[in-house]
Design a protein around this motif. Sequence first.
Motif, PDB file in Angstrom:
ATOM      1  N   PHE A  28      -3.170   5.679   2.712  1.00  0.00           N
ATOM      2  CA  PHE A  28      -4.142   4.781   2.097  1.00  0.00           C
ATOM      3  C   PHE A  28      -5.448   4.869   2.871  1.00  0.00           C
ATOM      4  O   PHE A  28      -5.481   5.339   4.006  1.00  0.00           O
ATOM      5  N   LEU A  49       0.843  -1.189   0.000  1.00  0.00           N
ATOM      6  CA  LEU A  49       0.000   0.000   0.000  1.00  0.00           C
ATOM      7  C   LEU A  49       0.881   1.242   0.000  1.00  0.00           C
ATOM      8  O   LEU A  49       1.913   1.265   0.663  1.00  0.00           O
ATOM      9  N   ALA A  56      -6.373  -5.242   1.178  1.00  0.00           N
ATOM     10  CA  ALA A  56      -5.065  -5.912   1.240  1.00  0.00           C
ATOM     11  C   ALA A  56      -5.080  -7.012   2.293  1.00  0.00           C
ATOM     12  O   ALA A  56      -4.550  -8.106   2.068  1.00  0.00           O
ATOM     13  N   GLU A 115      -8.793   0.412   1.312  1.00  0.00           N
ATOM     14  CA  GLU A 115      -7.608  -0.174   0.667  1.00  0.00           C
ATOM     15  C   GLU A 115      -6.879  -1.115   1.618  1.00  0.00           C
ATOM     16  O   GLU A 115      -6.424  -2.191   1.222  1.00  0.00           O
TER      17      GLU A 115
END
Length: 123
Positions: free
Chosen positions: A102, A98, A110, A106
């Motif tokens: 972020f 990332l 992940a 997001e």
Amino acid sequence: MLLIDDDELVARSIALLLESDYEVAIECTSDKALERMKTESFDLVLCDLSMPGLSGSQLYERLVEANPAQATRMIFMTGGAYQASAQRFLDENAQPWLTKPFTEGELEAAIDKVYQEIGARSR
């Protein structure tokens, strides 16, 4: 999960995003994190890529040798991989990463990706 970032304020901010769903331990140096991972196992490791001393990529390389299962549970964070070696590491490594800053979405995406790859549930 273990969160490794040399900037304690950044680490605490990220931990706040996660603490309602996950138990989060923080280490602010790679050396301390590596020592901790010798005696503890974590479902996931969020690791800053650029840190003084042992970098995130160097930590990963040591984990691949010492504890390959733990190494597959890593997500890298970077403020920008401006060094050629850091960008090459991200390009050649299958682990998710990332770019800071972020969003919570997001980060969750992940985390979910890593959990799917290791066959575990994220929640």
